[in-house]
Design a protein around this motif. Structure first.
Motif, short mmCIF file in Angstrom:
data_model
loop_
_atom_site.label_atom_id
_atom_site.label_comp_id
_atom_site.label_asym_id
_atom_site.label_seq_id
_atom_site.Cartn_x
_atom_site.Cartn_y
_atom_site.Cartn_z
N GLY B 14 0.81 -1.22 0.00
CA GLY B 14 0.00 0.00 0.00
C GLY B 14 0.84 1.27 0.00
O GLY B 14 0.36 2.33 0.41
N ILE B 15 2.05 1.16 -0.47
CA ILE B 15 2.95 2.32 -0.46
C ILE B 15 2.43 3.41 -1.40
O ILE B 15 2.42 4.59 -1.06
CB ILE B 15 4.38 1.89 -0.86
N MET B 16 2.02 2.99 -2.60
CA MET B 16 1.55 3.98 -3.58
C MET B 16 0.30 4.69 -3.06
O MET B 16 0.14 5.89 -3.20
CB MET B 16 1.24 3.31 -4.91
N LEU B 17 -0.57 3.91 -2.46
CA LEU B 17 -1.79 4.52 -1.92
C LEU B 17 -1.43 5.50 -0.82
O LEU B 17 -2.00 6.60 -0.73
CB LEU B 17 -2.75 3.44 -1.40
N PHE B 20 -0.24 8.59 -2.41
CA PHE B 20 -1.38 9.27 -3.02
C PHE B 20 -2.20 10.00 -1.95
O PHE B 20 -2.64 11.14 -2.14
CB PHE B 20 -2.24 8.23 -3.75
N GLY B 23 -0.50 13.18 -0.91
CA GLY B 23 -0.69 14.21 -1.94
C GLY B 23 -2.09 14.80 -1.89
O GLY B 23 -2.28 16.02 -1.95
N ALA B 33 1.28 19.60 -4.21
CA ALA B 33 1.93 18.31 -4.03
C ALA B 33 2.13 17.64 -5.37
O ALA B 33 1.34 17.81 -6.30
CB ALA B 33 1.07 17.42 -3.13
N THR B 34 3.20 16.86 -5.46
CA THR B 34 3.35 15.93 -6.58
C THR B 34 3.63 14.56 -6.00
O THR B 34 4.19 14.44 -4.92
CB THR B 34 4.52 16.29 -7.51
N MET B 35 3.21 13.55 -6.71
CA MET B 35 3.61 12.21 -6.33
C MET B 35 4.13 11.49 -7.57
O MET B 35 3.50 11.51 -8.62
CB MET B 35 2.45 11.41 -5.76
N THR B 36 5.28 10.90 -7.43
CA THR B 36 5.82 10.05 -8.49
C THR B 36 6.17 8.71 -7.87
O THR B 36 6.15 8.56 -6.65
CB THR B 36 7.06 10.68 -9.15
N GLN B 37 6.48 7.76 -8.71
CA GLN B 37 6.68 6.42 -8.16
C GLN B 37 7.87 5.75 -8.80
O GLN B 37 8.24 6.06 -9.91
CB GLN B 37 5.43 5.60 -8.40
N ARG B 44 5.07 -6.54 -8.62
CA ARG B 44 4.56 -6.97 -7.33
C ARG B 44 5.63 -7.68 -6.51
O ARG B 44 6.50 -8.33 -7.07
CB ARG B 44 3.39 -7.93 -7.52
N PRO B 62 9.21 17.78 -10.15
CA PRO B 62 8.27 16.95 -9.37
C PRO B 62 8.91 15.75 -8.68
O PRO B 62 8.25 15.12 -7.86
CB PRO B 62 7.27 16.49 -10.43
N LYS B 63 10.16 15.47 -9.00
CA LYS B 63 10.77 14.28 -8.41
C LYS B 63 11.47 14.66 -7.11
O LYS B 63 11.88 15.80 -6.92
CB LYS B 63 11.82 13.68 -9.36
N ILE B 65 14.54 14.94 -4.89
CA ILE B 65 15.97 15.07 -5.17
C ILE B 65 16.76 14.48 -3.99
O ILE B 65 17.59 13.61 -4.15
CB ILE B 65 16.36 16.56 -5.38
#
Lengths: 392, 184, 315
Positions: B14-17, B20, B23, B33-37, B44, B62-63, B65
């Motif tokens: 659930g890291i991406m969630l 999200f 953000g 806010a920005t979110m990148t992955q 998986r 947006p990344k 640094i």
């Protein structure tokens, strides 16, 4: 059974109004829905698949149709067909699929069929870097189909622009009866950011339509630009309206009939190119950032423009006067603006081996400084800053 | 002020969630806010990182640094994505063993949390992310707790609402305990 | 009502005496003469289509013809209907877009064996599988006629073409079998000799919802007939008369064509079944989606479906 005719104005019911935190791919799909797109044909490919997924979910909610075709050749052909029946139609893909679509992008140009093609660019050539960033289809966008043609291509730099420029792409496609490209990239497609969708601010344009009713014997000229001047956009009759039109990929006359001779080729292909080129001042868009006092100018687009913007700020903090010209339309290229900047030092960062840099050089009539990566990761602000310091 | 947060774990945690939600919480709080992955080669079961940048002004690059704050819930993600963290390192002490360099890094606030264990106590390991967000909200003040909670509740399916609410609350309590322990 | 021989002759003479062609209304006269060679069977197929169209109760303006590239690809240019002449191989997906965007249209794809089964081969099997409401008429003349008679996907083994000068080593497709296996709801094969059955098959195809497929075996005297001992167009038609066997119940596996003079051509209306058409089924999707629409107004992390689902699925 419903016709997927493009709605007259904004279908407020369909628009996802509000303030969202959303990926660029999702925002692109929402832009299409807001613009009145009701037909999507595509073939899944990373990193554009999320556009397909969202269209598959959203289109049936608004009475549209998502169809997953057997390949990108079919996807592109299907959206032209849907457009000829009056629908606003879109497909989305990435490099390999974009290559497969090129022949029919030429057909859409030839038939003057409005449609939108989104390319969420990844690293190439060939299968390349399926999940990672690239910006290396910029020249393919301009020259990928065979023959001479003109194209409109946007380069969004944020999820908000993925929304806004997709709406605009539909408007331009309709207004000029032509395929329009949205040249996104993996970073802009996959990143999430604030996206504000305000139905009151959305404008909808529709393709010119014949005024004369179809009557026995009466003919209109679907490729004749009548009523709009020599370089205008001819009215588009739709399948099933009774005009009994003929659309072909062969070089054709004003009626649409094949006419295989050099005179028709000159007359018709030049008109199709000029209807875009002659209106380039209305089409071309760019953003100027602190250009006035800057002897050094970054020319950037897409997600790379955001690294460039950071580099610009870091440089200014160090007392270096740097500006930026951000391309919003990659094609038509804002050549006149670049021409104005020809006495500045120009730096072109891009995630390819130097594609738009060639176009910048063509207009500036001198070599530019390049910052390139061949894909896989964005250019870091530090890399651009380093080039600025070298040039300064 | 620009703040960079990196959340690391393994796919399915659930890291991406979680990224999200952060953000979205920023948007609710009127910030940018920005979110990148980042994924590993496999989608998986492998390491993943969600990168969130927060700012009061529109964000240029947006990344991430150099993360100001890192939340690490998986050893491999920690090893790979957390070589350099500036200010706060939150990690699950049951799942991650810290590098000496971080233990010795001057000025780095380190918080061992037990998000995974708390989630197991709640009967659902999948809420490890939400427990961690609760703890993070208390430990760092990056965003108002209410905004994060609101974003959690808006981002999970209705039938999982209560579970996630509870997970977030447990995370908050856990975070407070850690802060108190530190003060004491 | 019985019609005397005299009446028929009178009508024939009338036709010959007038400068009007009986199909003038549906042809783009200003595009004639056409490019097809004497003895070619494409014209018969076009006439059968027009005669079927005249008998169909679907309004004329709803009939649309889509073609690909090749000799048969030119059909779209000669019919006075909304007509689209597309790129090589892509007539079916183009037509798919038309048919879905406006379900009132009666879309007929008119193209050749090479266009539909070589460069476009992937599309016809998928269009049949998803059962889009299209009529596909394939004029099969066993070679690429327009480009000078190269072999194609239906060229029989041993046949001579400009790119099989020593005889073809590949087998040709058995088109009705392929179309039926892919899911077409109506499959027929006739030759350019069988004008009336062909017209009636096309009329039946208009009535069907879903993908219909009609193969029209046709002479190509210029490029295929002569090098393969089938003679001129009329000679080949005469051979059709002698060798065709009408068998609506034929085993489709057995009806591949060798086009050798000692062989038979099995013709007939082989398949006529009901299966819901694509848009009929898609209507189901629209109903379900609109039922759930309010829930979708809130934007979730759509593209991170694993997390959202794991979260929900676990509760």
């Amino acid at each position: 059974m419903r016709k997927l005719l493009a709605p007259e104005g904004v279908d407020r019911e369909a628009v996802l109004a509000g303030e969202h935190f959303m990926t660029g791919d999702d925002a692109c799909a929402e832009g299409a829905i807001a613009a009145g797109c009701r037909f999507y044909a595509g073939y899944p490919i990373t990193p554009s698949s999320e556009i397909a997924e969202r269209m598959a979910k959203r289109l049936p909610q608004v009475g549209g149709v998502y169809i997953q075709m057997e390949d990108e050749l079919a996807s592109m052909a299907a959206i032209i067909g849907a457009s000829c029946a009056g629908a606003k139609a879109m497909t989305a893909t990435s490099g390999p699929g974009f290559s497969l679509m090129q022949e029919n992008i030429g057909l859409a140009f030839m038939m003057e069929a409005p449609c939108v093609v989104v390319d969420v660019q990844r690293g190439g050539p060939s299968t390349g870097l399926p999940t990672l960033l690239g910006q290396s289809d910029m020249m393919q966008a301009r020259f990928g189909s065979h023959g001479d043609y003109a194209v409109i291509a946007y380069a969004p730099a944020s999820p908000q622009e993925m929304f806004d420029l997709t709406v605009k792409a539909f408007n331009m496609a309709e207004r000029f009866r032509t395929p329009v490209l949205v040249m996104a990239d993996e970073l802009v497609g996959h990143m999430s950011e604030r996206v504000v969708i305000d139905p009151d601010k959305i404008e909808i344009e529709r393709r010119p339509r014949p005024e004369a009713k179809p009557a026995e014997g009466a003919r209109i000229l679907p490729f004749g630009a009548n009523g709009r001047g020599e370089n205008g956009v001819p009215p588009m009759p739709l399948a099933g309206e009774g005009y009994r039109v003929h659309f072909t990929g062969l070089t054709h006359d004003e009626r649409g009939y094949p006419q295989i001779d050099p005179e028709t080729q000159e007359r018709m292909i030049r008109r199709k190119i000029r209807k875009i080129w002659d209106h380039r001042d209305e089409i071309v868009e760019y953003e100027e950032v602190e250009l006035d006092d800057a002897p050094i100018v970054l020319v950037a687009y897409g997600s790379t423009a955001r690294a460039a913007l950071r580099a610009l700020r870091l440089a200014r903090e160090r007392g270096l006067r740097v500006g930026m010209l951000r391309l919003i339309t990659a094609w038509p290229f804002p050549g006149r603006k670049v021409e104005e900047l020809k006495d500045r030092e120009l730096i072109v960062p891009e995630v390819n081996a130097g594609q738009m840099a060639r176009e910048v050089e063509r207009w500036a009539r001198k070599p530019v400084h390049r910052v390139n990566r061949l894909g896989g990761a964005p250019i870091a602000p530090e890399e651009i800053l380093q080039k600025i310091e070298e040039v300064a | 002020m620009r703040q960079e947060i990196r959340l690391g774990g393994f796919g399915g945690q659930g890291i991406m969630l979680a990224g999200f939600i952060l953000g979205r919480a920023a948007i609710l709080a009127g910030k940018h806010a920005t979110m990148t992955q980042s994924y590993g080669p496999e989608i998986r079961g492998a390491r993943v990182a969600a990168d969130v940048v927060l700012d009061d002004h529109p964000i240029d690059y947006p990344k991430v640094i150099r993360p100001d704050i890192a939340v690490m819930l998986f050893q491999e993600a920690y090893d790979y994505y957390c070589r350099d963290v500036a200010r706060v390192l939150v990690y699950d002490e049951d799942l991650v063993r810290l590098d000496k360099k971080h233990l010795e890094q001057e000025g780095l606030q380190i918080y061992p949390i037990r998000a995974h264990r708390i989630a197991e106590e709640l009967g659902k390991r999948v809420v490890t992310n939400i427990v961690s967000l609760g703890a993070l909200a208390v430990l760092t003040n990056v965003l108002p707790v209410e905004a994060i909670e609101e974003a959690v509740l808006r981002s999970v399916p209705p039938k999982a609402l209560e579970l996630n609410r509870e997970a977030f609350q447990r995370g908050l309590e856990h975070g407070r305990t850690l802060v108190e322990a530190r003060v004491a | 009502m019985a019609v005397s021989v005299r009446q028929v002759e009178d009508e024939a003479l009338h036709v010959i005496k007038t400068d009007r062609h009986p199909e003038d209304e549906i042809l783009r006269k200003d595009r004639l003469p056409h490019i097809w060679c004497p003895g070619c069977g494409i014209g018969v197929a076009v006439t059968a289509y027009i005669e079927a169209l005249k008998r169909s109760d679907i309004p004329r303006e709803q009939h649309v013809v889509v073609s690909g590239i090749g000799c048969t690809g030119r059909v779209a240019g000669y019919v006075n209907l909304d007509s689209y002449h597309t790129t090589h191989g892509r007539a079916i997906p183009f037509a798919t877009g038309l048919a879905i965007a406006n379900p009132e249209l009666e879309v007929t794809v008119f193209s050749g064996d090479g266009d539909l089964f070589a460069i476009g081969g992937n599309h016809i099997i998928h269009a049949a599988r998803r059962n889009v409401d299209l009529n596909v008429i394939c004029v099969n003349n066993f070679n690429y006629g327009m480009t000078g008679g190269q072999f194609g996907p239906t060229t029989p083994e041993e046949a001579k073409t400009t790119t099989t000068p020593y005889g073809n080593v590949e087998d040709g497709f058995n088109l009705p079998y392929l179309a039926a296996a892919s899911g077409a709801v109506y499959v027929a094969r006739w030759t350019s000799l069988h004008f009336r059955p062909l017209r009636d098959a096309i009329l039946r195809a208009f009535q069907k919802r879903g993908l219909t497929f009609i193969e029209v075996v046709s002479p190509c005297p210029t490029s295929f007939g002569r090098p393969n001992e089938l003679g001129e167009g009329l000679d080949e038609m005469e051979w059709y008369r002698l060798s065709c066997v009408i068998d609506h119940d034929a085993d489709l596996r057995e009806i591949g064509l060798s086009m050798r003079k000692d062989s038979h051509i099995v013709v007939g209306n082989f398949v006529d079944v009901e299966r819901p058409e694509f848009l009929e089924r898609y209507e189901r999707v629209i109903q379900r989606a609109q039922g759930q629409r309010s829930a979708a107004q809130e934007v979730g992390p759509e593209s991170k479906r694993d997390q959202a689902q794991a979260q929900g699925g676990a509760a």
